[in-house]
Write a protein that holds these residues in place. Structure first.
Motif, mmCIF file in Angstrom:
data_model
loop_
_atom_site.group_PDB
_atom_site.id
_atom_site.type_symbol
_atom_site.label_atom_id
_atom_site.label_comp_id
_atom_site.label_asym_id
_atom_site.label_seq_id
_atom_site.Cartn_x
_atom_site.Cartn_y
_atom_site.Cartn_z
ATOM 1 N N SER A 101 48.793 33.016 16.879
ATOM 2 C CA SER A 101 47.751 32.959 17.901
ATOM 3 C C SER A 101 47.893 31.613 18.586
ATOM 4 O O SER A 101 47.603 30.571 17.980
ATOM 5 N N THR A 102 48.347 31.630 19.836
ATOM 6 C CA THR A 102 48.463 30.374 20.563
ATOM 7 C C THR A 102 47.090 29.858 20.968
ATOM 8 O O THR A 102 46.910 28.668 21.167
ATOM 9 N N LYS A 103 46.116 30.750 21.040
ATOM 10 C CA LYS A 103 44.743 30.341 21.376
ATOM 11 C C LYS A 103 44.131 29.503 20.246
ATOM 12 O O LYS A 103 43.517 28.478 20.486
ATOM 13 N N MET A 104 44.324 29.956 19.011
ATOM 14 C CA MET A 104 43.740 29.281 17.851
ATOM 15 C C MET A 104 44.704 28.293 17.193
ATOM 16 O O MET A 104 44.290 27.510 16.340
ATOM 17 N N GLY A 105 45.983 28.358 17.533
ATOM 18 C CA GLY A 105 46.965 27.495 16.882
ATOM 19 C C GLY A 105 47.179 27.869 15.428
ATOM 20 O O GLY A 105 47.408 27.023 14.579
ATOM 21 N N GLU A 106 47.093 29.180 15.165
ATOM 22 C CA GLU A 106 47.245 29.691 13.803
ATOM 23 C C GLU A 106 48.370 30.715 13.749
ATOM 24 O O GLU A 106 48.691 31.358 14.744
ATOM 25 N N ARG A 107 48.932 30.852 12.561
ATOM 26 C CA ARG A 107 49.932 31.884 12.324
ATOM 27 C C ARG A 107 49.588 32.586 11.020
ATOM 28 O O ARG A 107 49.031 31.971 10.115
ATOM 29 N N ILE A 108 49.928 33.860 10.964
ATOM 30 C CA ILE A 108 49.686 34.623 9.748
ATOM 31 C C ILE A 108 51.000 35.262 9.311
ATOM 32 O O ILE A 108 51.799 35.686 10.141
ATOM 33 N N GLU A 109 51.215 35.258 8.006
ATOM 34 C CA GLU A 109 52.378 35.897 7.404
ATOM 35 C C GLU A 109 51.861 36.909 6.394
ATOM 36 O O GLU A 109 50.965 36.592 5.597
ATOM 37 N N VAL A 110 52.427 38.108 6.417
ATOM 38 C CA VAL A 110 52.062 39.144 5.457
ATOM 39 C C VAL A 110 53.340 39.644 4.804
ATOM 40 O O VAL A 110 54.298 40.015 5.489
ATOM 41 N N PHE A 111 53.350 39.640 3.479
ATOM 42 C CA PHE A 111 54.493 40.123 2.712
ATOM 43 C C PHE A 111 54.038 41.297 1.860
ATOM 44 O O PHE A 111 53.056 41.185 1.129
ATOM 45 N N ILE A 112 54.737 42.408 1.978
ATOM 46 C CA ILE A 112 54.457 43.581 1.153
ATOM 47 C C ILE A 112 55.440 43.537 -0.015
ATOM 48 O O ILE A 112 56.653 43.477 0.199
ATOM 49 N N VAL A 113 54.899 43.540 -1.237
ATOM 50 C CA VAL A 113 55.752 43.449 -2.426
ATOM 51 C C VAL A 113 55.790 44.782 -3.171
ATOM 52 O O VAL A 113 55.026 45.695 -2.856
ATOM 53 N N ASP A 114 56.669 44.853 -4.145
ATOM 54 C CA ASP A 114 56.967 46.134 -4.795
ATOM 55 C C ASP A 114 55.998 46.544 -5.904
ATOM 56 O O ASP A 114 56.241 47.541 -6.589
ATOM 57 N N LYS A 115 54.920 45.789 -6.093
ATOM 58 C CA LYS A 115 53.898 46.221 -7.061
ATOM 59 C C LYS A 115 52.543 45.663 -6.671
ATOM 60 O O LYS A 115 52.455 44.759 -5.837
ATOM 61 N N ASP A 116 51.525 46.201 -7.292
ATOM 62 C CA ASP A 116 50.169 45.715 -7.063
ATOM 63 C C ASP A 116 50.040 44.397 -7.821
ATOM 64 O O ASP A 116 49.642 44.367 -8.998
#
Length: 125
Positions: A101-116
Motif C-alpha cells: 500500500s503506497t498510501k499507508m507505506g505498508e506491505r503484507i506477505e502471506v505464505f500458505i504452508v503445507d499444514k495447519d
C-alpha cells in the motif's frame, strides 16, 4: 525440529524478515508483525517506503513505478522469503502472495504452508 511457542515463532519470523530487508536493501521496515493463522503465515510490514519512494507516490506515474519496482524485487527474492518461513517453521511453503500500500507505506506477505501450523503449535504446548 522443536518449534518454539506460537508467539516466539511469530516474533522470530518478523525479526528474520527485518534482517533480510536490511541486508538486501540497506534499510528495513520500521516494524514487522507476524501472525500464524491455520495454514497461513502473514507478515505486515510498516514503514517500508524510502524517502525517495515517498516523494514519488505523490504522483500517479510515481505510485505505479514504486509498486512495479517493489513487485519486481519481491519476485526476484520470493524464494529467499519462502526459505525464511520454511527454515523457521519446518513447513513447506506451497504459495506466497504480496502487496504494498503506497498510501499507508505498508506491505503484507502471506505464505500458505503445507499444514495447519497454528493447530500443530497448540498441540505441542
Amino acid at each position: 525440529m522443536a518449534l518454539p511457542s506460537k508467539k516466539k515463532l511469530e516474533a522470530d519470523i518478523s525479526a528474520a524478515f527485518i534482517k533480510f530487508h536490511r541486508d538486501l536493501l540497506g534499510r528495513g521496515p520500521q516494524e514487522a508483525k507476524t501472525y500464524i493463522v491455520q495454514d497461513m503465515v502473514i507478515t505486515r510490514f510498516k514503514g517500508v517506503l524510502t524517502v525517495e519512494e515517498k516523494h514519488l507516490v505523490g504522483h500517479e506515474k510515481g505510485r505505479i513505478l514504486v509498486k512495479k519496482m517493489r513487485q519486481v524485487l519481491r519476485e526476484m527474492y520470493s524464494r529467499d522469503f519462502e526459505e525464511i518461513v520454511e527454515t523457521l517453521t519446518g513447513c513447506k511453503v506451497l504459495s506466497s502472495h504480496s502487496d504494498i500500500s503506497t498510501k499507508m507505506g505498508e506491505r503484507i506477505e502471506v505464505f500458505i504452508v503445507d499444514k495447519d501450523l497454528e493447530k500443530y503449535l497448540e498441540q505441542k504446548q
